[in-house]
Motif scaffolding. Structure first.
Motif, mmCIF file in Angstrom:
data_model
loop_
_atom_site.group_PDB
_atom_site.id
_atom_site.type_symbol
_atom_site.label_atom_id
_atom_site.label_comp_id
_atom_site.label_asym_id
_atom_site.label_seq_id
_atom_site.Cartn_x
_atom_site.Cartn_y
_atom_site.Cartn_z
ATOM 1 N N VAL A 59 45.376 -52.776 -6.801
ATOM 2 C CA VAL A 59 46.039 -51.554 -7.265
ATOM 3 C C VAL A 59 45.127 -50.351 -7.058
ATOM 4 C CG1 VAL A 59 47.456 -52.727 -8.999
ATOM 5 C CG2 VAL A 59 45.213 -51.876 -9.637
ATOM 6 N N ASP A 60 45.695 -49.171 -7.030
ATOM 7 C CA ASP A 60 44.903 -47.945 -6.969
ATOM 8 C C ASP A 60 44.044 -47.840 -8.227
ATOM 9 O OD1 ASP A 60 46.211 -47.335 -4.620
ATOM 10 O OD2 ASP A 60 47.432 -45.731 -5.470
ATOM 11 N N ALA A 61 42.833 -47.328 -8.081
ATOM 12 C CA ALA A 61 41.916 -47.061 -9.193
ATOM 13 C C ALA A 61 41.585 -48.306 -10.005
ATOM 14 C CB ALA A 61 42.475 -45.963 -10.093
ATOM 15 N N GLN A 62 41.551 -49.465 -9.362
ATOM 16 C CA GLN A 62 41.212 -50.715 -10.046
ATOM 17 C C GLN A 62 39.799 -50.595 -10.604
ATOM 18 O OE1 GLN A 62 42.538 -54.236 -8.009
ATOM 19 N NE2 GLN A 62 40.784 -55.408 -8.738
ATOM 20 N N GLY A 63 39.633 -50.853 -11.890
ATOM 21 C CA GLY A 63 38.370 -50.618 -12.586
ATOM 22 C C GLY A 63 37.205 -51.487 -12.174
ATOM 23 N N ASN A 64 37.476 -52.622 -11.534
ATOM 24 C CA ASN A 64 36.370 -53.491 -11.125
ATOM 25 C C ASN A 64 36.180 -53.502 -9.609
ATOM 26 O OD1 ASN A 64 38.666 -54.920 -10.479
ATOM 27 N ND2 ASN A 64 38.031 -56.810 -11.445
ATOM 28 N N ALA A 65 36.801 -52.562 -8.917
ATOM 29 C CA ALA A 65 36.633 -52.413 -7.471
ATOM 30 C C ALA A 65 35.869 -51.121 -7.217
ATOM 31 C CB ALA A 65 37.987 -52.356 -6.781
ATOM 32 N N TRP A 66 34.928 -51.172 -6.281
ATOM 33 C CA TRP A 66 34.129 -49.975 -6.020
ATOM 34 C C TRP A 66 34.169 -49.572 -4.564
ATOM 35 C CZ3 TRP A 66 30.247 -50.748 -2.508
ATOM 36 C CH2 TRP A 66 29.710 -52.028 -2.382
ATOM 37 N N MET A 67 33.744 -48.340 -4.334
ATOM 38 C CA MET A 67 33.539 -47.843 -2.985
ATOM 39 C C MET A 67 32.286 -46.974 -3.006
ATOM 40 S SD MET A 67 36.658 -45.076 -2.625
ATOM 41 C CE MET A 67 36.170 -44.527 -1.013
ATOM 42 N N LEU A 68 31.615 -46.880 -1.876
ATOM 43 C CA LEU A 68 30.416 -46.058 -1.788
ATOM 44 C C LEU A 68 30.797 -44.590 -1.673
ATOM 45 C CD1 LEU A 68 28.206 -48.115 0.685
ATOM 46 C CD2 LEU A 68 27.880 -47.850 -1.770
ATOM 47 N N VAL A 69 30.111 -43.774 -2.439
ATOM 48 C CA VAL A 69 30.286 -42.321 -2.385
ATOM 49 C C VAL A 69 28.903 -41.690 -2.332
ATOM 50 C CG1 VAL A 69 32.483 -42.359 -3.633
ATOM 51 C CG2 VAL A 69 30.361 -42.076 -4.905
ATOM 52 N N LEU A 70 28.836 -40.417 -1.997
ATOM 53 C CA LEU A 70 27.565 -39.715 -1.986
ATOM 54 C C LEU A 70 26.952 -39.719 -3.380
ATOM 55 C CD1 LEU A 70 28.448 -36.649 0.241
ATOM 56 C CD2 LEU A 70 27.018 -38.586 0.851
ATOM 57 N N LYS A 71 25.654 -39.963 -3.440
ATOM 58 C CA LYS A 71 24.946 -40.011 -4.718
ATOM 59 C C LYS A 71 25.195 -38.725 -5.494
ATOM 60 C CE LYS A 71 21.495 -42.557 -5.392
ATOM 61 N NZ LYS A 71 20.327 -43.330 -5.387
ATOM 62 N N GLY A 72 25.523 -38.883 -6.775
ATOM 63 C CA GLY A 72 25.779 -37.743 -7.648
ATOM 64 C C GLY A 72 27.223 -37.276 -7.680
ATOM 65 N N SER A 73 28.081 -37.873 -6.861
ATOM 66 C CA SER A 73 29.468 -37.393 -6.816
ATOM 67 C C SER A 73 30.449 -38.275 -7.575
ATOM 68 C CB SER A 73 29.933 -37.239 -5.368
ATOM 69 O OG SER A 73 29.972 -38.488 -4.727
ATOM 70 N N CYS A 74 30.075 -39.500 -7.904
ATOM 71 C CA CYS A 74 31.025 -40.439 -8.521
ATOM 72 C C CYS A 74 31.636 -39.892 -9.806
ATOM 73 C CB CYS A 74 30.355 -41.781 -8.798
ATOM 74 S SG CYS A 74 31.463 -42.974 -9.583
ATOM 75 N N GLU A 75 30.802 -39.454 -10.709
ATOM 76 C CA GLU A 75 31.314 -39.027 -12.006
ATOM 77 C C GLU A 75 32.045 -37.683 -11.952
ATOM 78 O OE1 GLU A 75 27.595 -39.743 -14.103
ATOM 79 O OE2 GLU A 75 28.610 -41.412 -15.139
ATOM 80 N N LYS A 76 32.039 -37.039 -10.791
ATOM 81 C CA LYS A 76 32.804 -35.810 -10.600
ATOM 82 C C LYS A 76 34.230 -36.111 -10.131
ATOM 83 C CE LYS A 76 28.680 -33.214 -9.411
ATOM 84 N NZ LYS A 76 27.934 -32.527 -8.358
ATOM 85 N N ILE A 77 34.460 -37.354 -9.707
ATOM 86 C CA ILE A 77 35.780 -37.790 -9.239
ATOM 87 C C ILE A 77 36.590 -38.255 -10.434
ATOM 88 C CG2 ILE A 77 37.032 -39.415 -7.774
ATOM 89 C CD1 ILE A 77 34.439 -39.620 -6.075
ATOM 90 N N VAL A 78 37.819 -37.809 -10.547
ATOM 91 C CA VAL A 78 38.670 -38.226 -11.660
ATOM 92 C C VAL A 78 38.770 -39.740 -11.682
ATOM 93 C CG1 VAL A 78 40.995 -38.135 -12.632
ATOM 94 C CG2 VAL A 78 40.000 -36.083 -11.615
ATOM 95 N N GLY A 79 38.412 -40.337 -12.797
ATOM 96 C CA GLY A 79 38.468 -41.796 -12.951
ATOM 97 C C GLY A 79 37.231 -42.511 -12.467
ATOM 98 N N GLY A 80 36.286 -41.802 -11.849
ATOM 99 C CA GLY A 80 35.086 -42.413 -11.309
ATOM 100 C C GLY A 80 34.118 -42.840 -12.381
#
Length: 85
Positions: A59-80
């Motif tokens: 499903v979209d935004a599955q809580g136990n699935a991850w993807m790599l993002v630029l360091k420092g940007s994860c918590e700026k993404i809604v739901g990250g």
């Protein structure tokens, strides 16, 4: 929308795509695992028990699935989240 605005939007999209591509290529030094932001089937790895790896989120935004993002940007993404949900 005028030609200048369209050009700016396209340039922004290309820049974003290149930046994300560089993040994946650069490895863990410039990236972090971000849980809860991947679209279904678009995760980089891990999507809970019984899943193989990349592309296995259900499903979209599955809580136990991850993807790599630029360091420092994860918590700026809604739901990250930097931790599994």
């Amino acid at each position: 929308m005028n030609k200048s605005a369209k050009t700016a939007i396209i340039a922004g999209a290309i820049t974003t795509a290149l930046t994300l591509g560089q993040a994946h290529a650069a490895g863990s030094a410039n990236t972090e695992k971000c849980y809860g932001v991947a679209k279904a089937g678009k995760n980089d790895c891990k999507a809970g028990p019984g899943t193989s790896c990349a592309g296995s989120s259900k499903v979209d935004a599955q809580g136990n699935a991850w993807m790599l993002v630029l360091k420092g940007s994860c918590e700026k993404i809604v739901g990250g989240s930097l931790a599994e949900k």
